[in-house]
Design a protein around this motif. Sequence first.
Motif, PDB file in Angstrom:
ATOM      1  N   ARG A  93      21.579 -11.762  41.385  1.00  0.00           N
ATOM      2  CA  ARG A  93      22.718 -11.974  40.508  1.00  0.00           C
ATOM      3  C   ARG A  93      23.512 -10.704  40.279  1.00  0.00           C
ATOM      4  N   HIS A  94      22.922  -9.562  40.581  1.00  0.00           N
ATOM      5  CA  HIS A  94      23.690  -8.321  40.475  1.00  0.00           C
ATOM      6  C   HIS A  94      24.743  -8.290  41.572  1.00  0.00           C
ATOM      7  N   PRO A  95      25.926  -7.759  41.277  1.00  0.00           N
ATOM      8  CA  PRO A  95      26.924  -7.600  42.331  1.00  0.00           C
ATOM      9  C   PRO A  95      26.389  -6.700  43.435  1.00  0.00           C
ATOM     10  N   ALA A  96      26.871  -6.901  44.647  1.00  0.00           N
ATOM     11  CA  ALA A  96      26.335  -6.190  45.805  1.00  0.00           C
ATOM     12  C   ALA A  96      26.362  -4.676  45.623  1.00  0.00           C
ATOM     13  N   TRP A  97      27.425  -4.143  44.989  1.00  0.00           N
ATOM     14  CA  TRP A  97      27.572  -2.703  44.852  1.00  0.00           C
ATOM     15  C   TRP A  97      26.553  -2.091  43.890  1.00  0.00           C
ATOM     16  N   PHE A  98      25.907  -2.936  43.085  1.00  0.00           N
ATOM     17  CA  PHE A  98      24.985  -2.434  42.069  1.00  0.00           C
ATOM     18  C   PHE A  98      23.513  -2.634  42.446  1.00  0.00           C
ATOM     19  N   ARG A  99      23.231  -3.417  43.482  1.00  0.00           N
ATOM     20  CA  ARG A  99      21.848  -3.824  43.754  1.00  0.00           C
ATOM     21  C   ARG A  99      20.946  -2.670  44.148  1.00  0.00           C
ATOM     22  N   ASP A 100      21.450  -1.690  44.895  1.00  0.00           N
ATOM     23  CA  ASP A 100      20.612  -0.555  45.272  1.00  0.00           C
ATOM     24  C   ASP A 100      20.117   0.184  44.028  1.00  0.00           C
ATOM     25  N   TYR A 101      21.039   0.399  43.093  1.00  0.00           N
ATOM     26  CA  TYR A 101      20.651   1.078  41.855  1.00  0.00           C
ATOM     27  C   TYR A 101      19.669   0.230  41.060  1.00  0.00           C
ATOM     28  N   ALA A 102      19.928  -1.078  40.954  1.00  0.00           N
ATOM     29  CA  ALA A 102      19.068  -1.968  40.178  1.00  0.00           C
ATOM     30  C   ALA A 102      17.643  -1.973  40.711  1.00  0.00           C
ATOM     31  N   ARG A 103      17.495  -1.919  42.035  1.00  0.00           N
ATOM     32  CA  ARG A 103      16.157  -1.879  42.619  1.00  0.00           C
ATOM     33  C   ARG A 103      15.432  -0.582  42.252  1.00  0.00           C
ATOM     34  N   GLN A 104      16.165   0.520  42.256  1.00  0.00           N
ATOM     35  CA  GLN A 104      15.575   1.801  41.870  1.00  0.00           C
ATOM     36  C   GLN A 104      15.194   1.792  40.393  1.00  0.00           C
ATOM     37  N   GLU A 105      16.067   1.240  39.572  1.00  0.00           N
ATOM     38  CA  GLU A 105      15.853   1.215  38.131  1.00  0.00           C
ATOM     39  C   GLU A 105      14.604   0.420  37.764  1.00  0.00           C
ATOM     40  N   ALA A 106      14.373  -0.697  38.460  1.00  0.00           N
ATOM     41  CA  ALA A 106      13.228  -1.558  38.155  1.00  0.00           C
ATOM     42  C   ALA A 106      11.905  -0.840  38.345  1.00  0.00           C
ATOM     43  N   ASP A 107      11.911   0.234  39.137  1.00  0.00           N
ATOM     44  CA  ASP A 107      10.687   0.973  39.442  1.00  0.00           C
ATOM     45  C   ASP A 107      10.698   2.363  38.801  1.00  0.00           C
ATOM     46  N   ALA A 108      11.603   2.582  37.870  1.00  0.00           N
ATOM     47  CA  ALA A 108      11.795   3.919  37.315  1.00  0.00           C
ATOM     48  C   ALA A 108      10.686   4.306  36.335  1.00  0.00           C
ATOM     49  N   VAL A 109      10.349   5.576  36.353  1.00  0.00           N
ATOM     50  CA  VAL A 109       9.434   6.120  35.356  1.00  0.00           C
ATOM     51  C   VAL A 109      10.186   6.988  34.353  1.00  0.00           C
ATOM     52  N   GLU A 110      11.435   7.342  34.689  1.00  0.00           N
ATOM     53  CA  GLU A 110      12.258   8.142  33.785  1.00  0.00           C
ATOM     54  C   GLU A 110      13.726   7.825  34.023  1.00  0.00           C
ATOM     55  N   LEU A 111      14.475   7.694  32.926  1.00  0.00           N
ATOM     56  CA  LEU A 111      15.908   7.415  32.990  1.00  0.00           C
ATOM     57  C   LEU A 111      16.628   8.313  31.997  1.00  0.00           C
ATOM     58  N   ASN A 112      17.693   8.982  32.468  1.00  0.00           N
ATOM     59  CA  ASN A 112      18.489   9.852  31.611  1.00  0.00           C
ATOM     60  C   ASN A 112      19.954   9.450  31.722  1.00  0.00           C
ATOM     61  N   TYR A 113      20.582   9.222  30.590  1.00  0.00           N
ATOM     62  CA  TYR A 113      21.975   8.775  30.582  1.00  0.00           C
ATOM     63  C   TYR A 113      22.865   9.774  29.843  1.00  0.00           C
ATOM     64  N   PHE A 114      24.046   9.995  30.390  1.00  0.00           N
ATOM     65  CA  PHE A 114      25.111  10.642  29.636  1.00  0.00           C
ATOM     66  C   PHE A 114      26.295   9.699  29.670  1.00  0.00           C
TER      67      PHE A 114
END
Length: 285
Positions: A97-118
């Motif tokens: 359901r994620h748009p094609a341009w976002f799926r690579d990031y979404a796959r990485q995020e699902a397996d993340a151990v650390e996330l930092n946002y600005f």
Amino acid sequence: MGRERRPEPPEDTDGAADFFRAIGKQVKLLRERAGLTQKELGDRLGYSEEQISSVERGRRTPQPEFLDSADALLGADGLLTATKEDLAKAKAKTRVRHPAWFRDYARQEADAVELNYFSMVTVPGLLQTEEYARATFTARQPLLDEKTIEERVAARLARQEILTRWPAPMVSAVLDESVLRRSIGGRDVHQGQIERLLHLGQLRSTTLQVLPMDCEDHAGIDGPFTLLTPKGRQQVAYVEVQSVSRLITDPEEVRILAARYGSIRGQALTPRESLVRIEKMLGEE
């Protein structure tokens, strides 16, 4: 990652959304039979009223532990726990359901151990309430159709499940103060989002900081970005502006952004000071 083109063609769909709604209706019927409000059920299960509402409307996919606890509390006699296997299969399908341009990031995020946002424009998607998320998608131009908006909202809420898993990823976010003062979606939506941030900021796995408006030295002047560390792999970065998004894997580029993030955190209020600032904003509503 590439460039997103809008309006977008319809994405692949299946019966997963209908299945989630069916489970939500079962939860609602059982809750009402037990004479509980959404808030009361949430309090007993350790979830917010908003999360219970989202599950009942099929916008948030329930975790297996939620189904087990709700089944026992509501006297469902295995009705909810019996759905866990099919739920896991349906959740796997919803990733498209994620748009094609976002799926690579979404796959990485699902397996993340650390996330930092600005963030300098909106609250990061992983920290948004359902209403705030819907407001951001509704405001996009060119306009998204209603079906796409609802799919995007559901997909965003599904991503947030990583915040409640064990072990949860370590999350830090530096929000420009203007993000917190912009009433996206109106007063009620804004207030709900501020309350959500206060709740998240008190979790052991989440650290929130506010970059005040009067900060004279602004290391993040070039714009927002995300740093993500997948389990067992090197840290990557993600940037998104207008209709362009990019997943950055080059070690040197990632190193520069990581160093910049350290500078931004040093210029921001401390986590304790930030929660006080956010709570003060809630009192101003």
